[in-house]
Design a protein around this motif. Structure first.
Motif, PDB file in Angstrom:
ATOM      1  N   VAL A 137       8.656  -1.142  -8.532  1.00 36.41           N
ATOM      2  CA  VAL A 137       9.330  -0.375  -7.486  1.00 36.41           C
ATOM      3  C   VAL A 137       8.644   0.971  -7.261  1.00 36.41           C
ATOM      4  O   VAL A 137       7.932   1.461  -8.124  1.00 36.41           O
ATOM      5  CB  VAL A 137      10.822  -0.105  -7.831  1.00 36.41           C
ATOM      6  CG1 VAL A 137      11.595  -1.398  -7.913  1.00 36.41           C
ATOM      7  CG2 VAL A 137      10.924   0.694  -9.120  1.00 36.41           C
ATOM      8  N   ASP A 138       8.897   1.547  -6.086  1.00 34.39           N
ATOM      9  CA  ASP A 138       8.316   2.848  -5.761  1.00 34.39           C
ATOM     10  C   ASP A 138       9.294   3.957  -6.132  1.00 34.39           C
ATOM     11  O   ASP A 138      10.370   3.684  -6.675  1.00 34.39           O
ATOM     12  CB  ASP A 138       7.907   2.868  -4.280  1.00 34.39           C
ATOM     13  CG  ASP A 138       9.057   3.147  -3.335  1.00 34.39           C
ATOM     14  OD1 ASP A 138      10.213   3.292  -3.784  1.00 34.39           O
ATOM     15  OD2 ASP A 138       8.807   3.215  -2.125  1.00 34.39           O
ATOM     16  N   PRO A 139       8.949   5.213  -5.868  1.00 32.40           N
ATOM     17  CA  PRO A 139       9.821   6.316  -6.312  1.00 32.40           C
ATOM     18  C   PRO A 139      11.198   6.316  -5.656  1.00 32.40           C
ATOM     19  O   PRO A 139      12.106   6.998  -6.137  1.00 32.40           O
ATOM     20  CB  PRO A 139       9.037   7.572  -5.904  1.00 32.40           C
ATOM     21  CG  PRO A 139       7.618   7.131  -5.827  1.00 32.40           C
ATOM     22  CD  PRO A 139       7.681   5.722  -5.337  1.00 32.40           C
ATOM     23  N   HIS A 140      11.363   5.567  -4.573  1.00 28.37           N
ATOM     24  CA  HIS A 140      12.668   5.490  -3.924  1.00 28.37           C
ATOM     25  C   HIS A 140      13.433   4.242  -4.338  1.00 28.37           C
ATOM     26  O   HIS A 140      14.497   3.956  -3.798  1.00 28.37           O
ATOM     27  CB  HIS A 140      12.511   5.529  -2.409  1.00 28.37           C
ATOM     28  CG  HIS A 140      11.649   6.669  -1.948  1.00 28.37           C
ATOM     29  ND1 HIS A 140      10.337   6.495  -1.593  1.00 28.37           N
ATOM     30  CD2 HIS A 140      11.902   7.991  -1.837  1.00 28.37           C
ATOM     31  CE1 HIS A 140       9.825   7.675  -1.259  1.00 28.37           C
ATOM     32  NE2 HIS A 140      10.743   8.595  -1.405  1.00 28.37           N
ATOM     33  N   GLY A 141      12.843   3.491  -5.251  1.00 29.75           N
ATOM     34  CA  GLY A 141      13.501   2.285  -5.724  1.00 29.75           C
ATOM     35  C   GLY A 141      13.195   1.051  -4.894  1.00 29.75           C
ATOM     36  O   GLY A 141      13.735  -0.027  -5.159  1.00 29.75           O
ATOM     37  N   ASP A 142      12.319   1.181  -3.906  1.00 35.84           N
ATOM     38  CA  ASP A 142      12.003   0.020  -3.066  1.00 35.84           C
ATOM     39  C   ASP A 142      10.995  -0.876  -3.769  1.00 35.84           C
ATOM     40  O   ASP A 142      10.038  -0.394  -4.388  1.00 35.84           O
ATOM     41  CB  ASP A 142      11.452   0.487  -1.718  1.00 35.84           C
ATOM     42  CG  ASP A 142      12.507   1.172  -0.872  1.00 35.84           C
ATOM     43  OD1 ASP A 142      13.618   0.605  -0.771  1.00 35.84           O
ATOM     44  OD2 ASP A 142      12.244   2.257  -0.335  1.00 35.84           O
ATOM     45  N   PRO A 143      11.186  -2.180  -3.654  1.00 36.80           N
ATOM     46  CA  PRO A 143      10.312  -3.117  -4.368  1.00 36.80           C
ATOM     47  C   PRO A 143       8.896  -3.126  -3.797  1.00 36.80           C
ATOM     48  O   PRO A 143       8.711  -3.024  -2.595  1.00 36.80           O
ATOM     49  CB  PRO A 143      10.998  -4.465  -4.158  1.00 36.80           C
ATOM     50  CG  PRO A 143      11.782  -4.306  -2.901  1.00 36.80           C
ATOM     51  CD  PRO A 143      12.226  -2.870  -2.874  1.00 36.80           C
ATOM     52  N   ARG A 175       0.821  -1.201   0.000  1.00 41.89           N
ATOM     53  CA  ARG A 175       0.000   0.000   0.000  1.00 41.89           C
ATOM     54  C   ARG A 175       0.858   1.254   0.000  1.00 41.89           C
ATOM     55  O   ARG A 175       0.673   2.158  -0.800  1.00 41.89           O
ATOM     56  CB  ARG A 175      -0.875   0.009   1.252  1.00 41.89           C
ATOM     57  CG  ARG A 175      -1.862  -1.096   1.230  1.00 41.89           C
ATOM     58  CD  ARG A 175      -2.529  -1.273   2.578  1.00 41.89           C
ATOM     59  NE  ARG A 175      -3.805  -1.863   2.304  1.00 41.89           N
ATOM     60  CZ  ARG A 175      -4.976  -1.260   2.483  1.00 41.89           C
ATOM     61  NH1 ARG A 175      -5.023  -0.088   3.054  1.00 41.89           N
ATOM     62  NH2 ARG A 175      -6.075  -1.843   2.127  1.00 41.89           N
ATOM     63  N   HIS A 176       1.786   1.287   0.930  1.00 43.39           N
ATOM     64  CA  HIS A 176       2.632   2.469   1.072  1.00 43.39           C
ATOM     65  C   HIS A 176       3.338   2.788  -0.245  1.00 43.39           C
ATOM     66  O   HIS A 176       3.307   3.920  -0.722  1.00 43.39           O
ATOM     67  CB  HIS A 176       3.645   2.231   2.183  1.00 43.39           C
ATOM     68  CG  HIS A 176       4.493   3.421   2.498  1.00 43.39           C
ATOM     69  ND1 HIS A 176       4.230   4.253   3.558  1.00 43.39           N
ATOM     70  CD2 HIS A 176       5.585   3.932   1.888  1.00 43.39           C
ATOM     71  CE1 HIS A 176       5.120   5.223   3.579  1.00 43.39           C
ATOM     72  NE2 HIS A 176       5.965   5.048   2.582  1.00 43.39           N
ATOM     73  N   ARG A 177       3.932   1.805  -0.815  1.00 45.77           N
ATOM     74  CA  ARG A 177       4.767   2.062  -1.993  1.00 45.77           C
ATOM     75  C   ARG A 177       3.942   2.344  -3.237  1.00 45.77           C
ATOM     76  O   ARG A 177       4.321   3.182  -4.072  1.00 45.77           O
ATOM     77  CB  ARG A 177       5.714   0.875  -2.185  1.00 45.77           C
ATOM     78  CG  ARG A 177       6.727   0.836  -1.041  1.00 45.77           C
ATOM     79  CD  ARG A 177       7.625  -0.373  -1.013  1.00 45.77           C
ATOM     80  NE  ARG A 177       8.545  -0.273   0.121  1.00 45.77           N
ATOM     81  CZ  ARG A 177       9.386  -1.237   0.500  1.00 45.77           C
ATOM     82  NH1 ARG A 177       9.438  -2.387  -0.184  1.00 45.77           N
ATOM     83  NH2 ARG A 177      10.167  -1.052   1.538  1.00 45.77           N
ATOM     84  N   GLU A 195      17.120   5.585   0.741  1.00 42.64           N
ATOM     85  CA  GLU A 195      16.338   5.675   1.986  1.00 42.64           C
ATOM     86  C   GLU A 195      15.341   6.825   1.933  1.00 42.64           C
ATOM     87  O   GLU A 195      15.700   7.964   1.693  1.00 42.64           O
ATOM     88  CB  GLU A 195      17.298   5.940   3.151  1.00 42.64           C
ATOM     89  CG  GLU A 195      17.458   4.799   4.117  1.00 42.64           C
ATOM     90  CD  GLU A 195      16.265   4.739   5.049  1.00 42.64           C
ATOM     91  OE1 GLU A 195      15.704   3.618   5.161  1.00 42.64           O
ATOM     92  OE2 GLU A 195      15.906   5.763   5.634  1.00 42.64           O
ATOM     93  N   GLU A 196      14.067   6.529   2.243  1.00 43.60           N
ATOM     94  CA  GLU A 196      13.050   7.536   1.963  1.00 43.60           C
ATOM     95  C   GLU A 196      12.830   8.570   3.063  1.00 43.60           C
ATOM     96  O   GLU A 196      12.278   9.643   2.806  1.00 43.60           O
ATOM     97  CB  GLU A 196      11.714   6.855   1.656  1.00 43.60           C
ATOM     98  CG  GLU A 196      11.067   6.191   2.850  1.00 43.60           C
ATOM     99  CD  GLU A 196       9.788   5.471   2.460  1.00 43.60           C
ATOM    100  OE1 GLU A 196       9.157   5.828   1.455  1.00 43.60           O
ATOM    101  OE2 GLU A 196       9.407   4.537   3.188  1.00 43.60           O
ATOM    102  N   SER A 197      13.251   8.260   4.273  1.00 39.00           N
ATOM    103  CA  SER A 197      13.031   9.244   5.340  1.00 39.00           C
ATOM    104  C   SER A 197      13.877  10.485   5.080  1.00 39.00           C
ATOM    105  O   SER A 197      14.771  10.467   4.255  1.00 39.00           O
ATOM    106  CB  SER A 197      13.375   8.626   6.693  1.00 39.00           C
ATOM    107  OG  SER A 197      14.713   8.207   6.699  1.00 39.00           O
ATOM    108  N   ILE A 237       1.002   3.755  -3.186  1.00 38.40           N
ATOM    109  CA  ILE A 237       0.476   5.114  -2.988  1.00 38.40           C
ATOM    110  C   ILE A 237       1.543   6.138  -3.370  1.00 38.40           C
ATOM    111  O   ILE A 237       1.261   7.109  -4.076  1.00 38.40           O
ATOM    112  CB  ILE A 237       0.014   5.299  -1.527  1.00 38.40           C
ATOM    113  CG1 ILE A 237      -1.263   4.501  -1.282  1.00 38.40           C
ATOM    114  CG2 ILE A 237      -0.207   6.782  -1.218  1.00 38.40           C
ATOM    115  CD1 ILE A 237      -1.611   4.321   0.187  1.00 38.40           C
ATOM    116  N   GLU A 238       2.774   5.893  -2.937  1.00 40.59           N
ATOM    117  CA  GLU A 238       3.853   6.816  -3.312  1.00 40.59           C
ATOM    118  C   GLU A 238       3.982   6.915  -4.829  1.00 40.59           C
ATOM    119  O   GLU A 238       4.081   8.012  -5.392  1.00 40.59           O
ATOM    120  CB  GLU A 238       5.172   6.351  -2.706  1.00 40.59           C
ATOM    121  CG  GLU A 238       5.251   6.561  -1.194  1.00 40.59           C
ATOM    122  CD  GLU A 238       6.632   6.246  -0.633  1.00 40.59           C
ATOM    123  OE1 GLU A 238       6.916   6.702   0.481  1.00 40.59           O
ATOM    124  OE2 GLU A 238       7.414   5.542  -1.312  1.00 40.59           O
ATOM    125  N   ALA A 239       3.980   5.772  -5.469  1.00 40.72           N
ATOM    126  CA  ALA A 239       4.131   5.778  -6.922  1.00 40.72           C
ATOM    127  C   ALA A 239       2.974   6.523  -7.581  1.00 40.72           C
ATOM    128  O   ALA A 239       3.160   7.309  -8.521  1.00 40.72           O
ATOM    129  CB  ALA A 239       4.202   4.342  -7.447  1.00 40.72           C
TER     130      ALA A 239
HETATM  131 MN   LIG Z   1       9.164   4.706  -0.577  1.00 40.88          MN
END
Ligand SMILES: [Mn+2]
Ligand SMILES: [Mn+2]
Ligand SMILES: [Mn+2]
Ligand SMILES: [Mn+2]
Lengths: 228, 228
Positions: free
Chosen positions: B131-137, B84-86, B168-170, B88-90
């Motif tokens: 992947v999401d905008p930070h490259g996380d799968p 969900r998180h990723r 790292e997204e933070s 939504i970011e995308a």
């Molecule tokens: Mn992210």
DNA sequence: ACTCAGATTTAGGGTAGGCTAAATCTGGGA
DNA sequence: TCCCAGATTTAGCCTACCCTAAATCTGAGT
């Protein structure tokens, strides 16, 4: 001014209370504990407790045993939620394949989670719509609203040709039925006949004739051709 | 199976705990109370209390004083939140004008409010991104995930040409700085020089040379050309 | 003017999830 | 092996909301 502080701190419950109270108070009438309880599906005792807290926070004016009214702060917060709710509904229908019978539930949760930024982005890509998928007016970001309460279908005289203005959004199955008749905001149709004592109403929509009960008569609101 | 019941009933807090614990447990290592507390910005005492509750619910395995691990149910719930998180970011980046430094905060709230239906609609209009905008799968809807942890920039040998895998997204300001260097997932660049003892790293991105500190070295993860 | 049904509030209790301070455990170093 | 610093848990407290049952108010109708 207090509102600026509270802005970020209102809980989901509080936001839903304020929204409900706004909707129960046309032109500043007072809303009763039991009305609020019924709309939010809570016990009257719970509502009493919350009403006390919200009054202390300056969001409501409460006259014990009489009812509540929103303060300026409370009204501002309520309209902010209404804007969110209705813009979210419009967005979901426009971009994510939702239909008017499914958006309400989703918006009821999302309205508490989106940021002001996101709300305004959605408004922008939608082209700042004036109404939501049920025909309800969307308040502006600075809290103006054009309450355009159409007249209930049950009060439209037989023979009149009118346009659907807005349709009560609760009850998805009822919305699906209404859609199946070809009715939705903006659609023009003719009231062919109206029986007294909350009797059935005969309408003609796009050449097809239907007879509907008095419940629909309350829930579908219409406008003549004069305005709009 | 328990998870099916809980599915709808997990609170926002619980969902964030499970997500945090997943991220703190590469290959099933145990996460400690203080790690969880730090990541969620809560007191260790609060974490202890929640950990007890989650163990009783069967979402965690807790060995007192040792740490916690997700059960199968807990892991399932965590991956659902990560998806969900990723997604939504995308979605926010693709359709609502967000940038990678602003999406995380919005997603952190929305992930608890969207329905499964909405998540899958977003995935569909995005074309099911990996992947999401930070490259996380992004885990699949049935809970598979390809953990493609790239190697930290600080461990890339001088002279190597690599590609940014994930960041790292933070910390939004750090992301803005990284973007200003021209680095983002998928971008290829060269490590020109690397000083020992957590020293500065010299990189060349699109013809421009930059020297960055060891913090970036930890936070930017890379991959050689072999895969991808 | 009284009465009492229905509306409302109060009393008492529960859950979830925070916190601080105090107690307790654990493991690395002497 | 012993000790103690740091990690962890427990104890006790708090806020926000929900509930049911009991007490209380209010006004419409006699
Ligand atoms: Mn992210
Ligand atoms: Mn709501
Ligand atoms: Mn609506
Ligand atoms: Mn979150």
């Amino acid at each position: 001014m207090n509102a600026a502080l509270q802005h970020e701190t209102l809980t989901r419950s509080v936001e839903d209370y304020l929204k409900a109270i706004y909707r129960l108070s046309p032109q500043g009438r007072a809303a009763s504990t039991s009305e609020i309880a019924q709309r939010l599906e809570l016990s009257p005792a719970s509502v009493s407790g919350m009403v006390k807290r919200l009054s202390e926070q300056g969001l409501l004016e409460h006259v014990p045993y009489k009812g509540v009214q929103l303060t300026a702060d409370g009204r501002r917060a309520a309209l902010r939620m209404l804007r969110r709710h209705r813009l979210i509904e419009a967005y979901l229908v426009a971009f994510l394949g939702y239909t008017w019978d499914t958006v309400h539930e989703e918006a009821e949760r999302l309205e508490h989670a989106v940021s002001d930024t996101m709300v305004e982005r959605m408004a922008a890509v939608l082209g700042n719509p004036a109404v939501d998928p049920h025909g309800d007016p969307i308040p502006t970001s600075d809290g103006d609203i054009h309450e355009t309460a159409g007249i209930p279908l049950s009060e439209v005289p037989a023979g009149a040709r009118v346009e659907v203005r807005q349709v009560e959004e609760s009850q998805p199955d009822r919305l699906r039925y209404i859609a199946s008749l070809g009715l939705r905001p903006g659609v023009r149709f003719t009231v062919v006949d109206r029986q007294p004592f909350r009797g059935p109403i005969t309408i003609e929509v796009a050449g097809r004739t239907h007879v509907v009960g008095s419940e629909l008569g309350q829930v579908v609101r219409c406008a003549g051709d004069e305005d709009a």
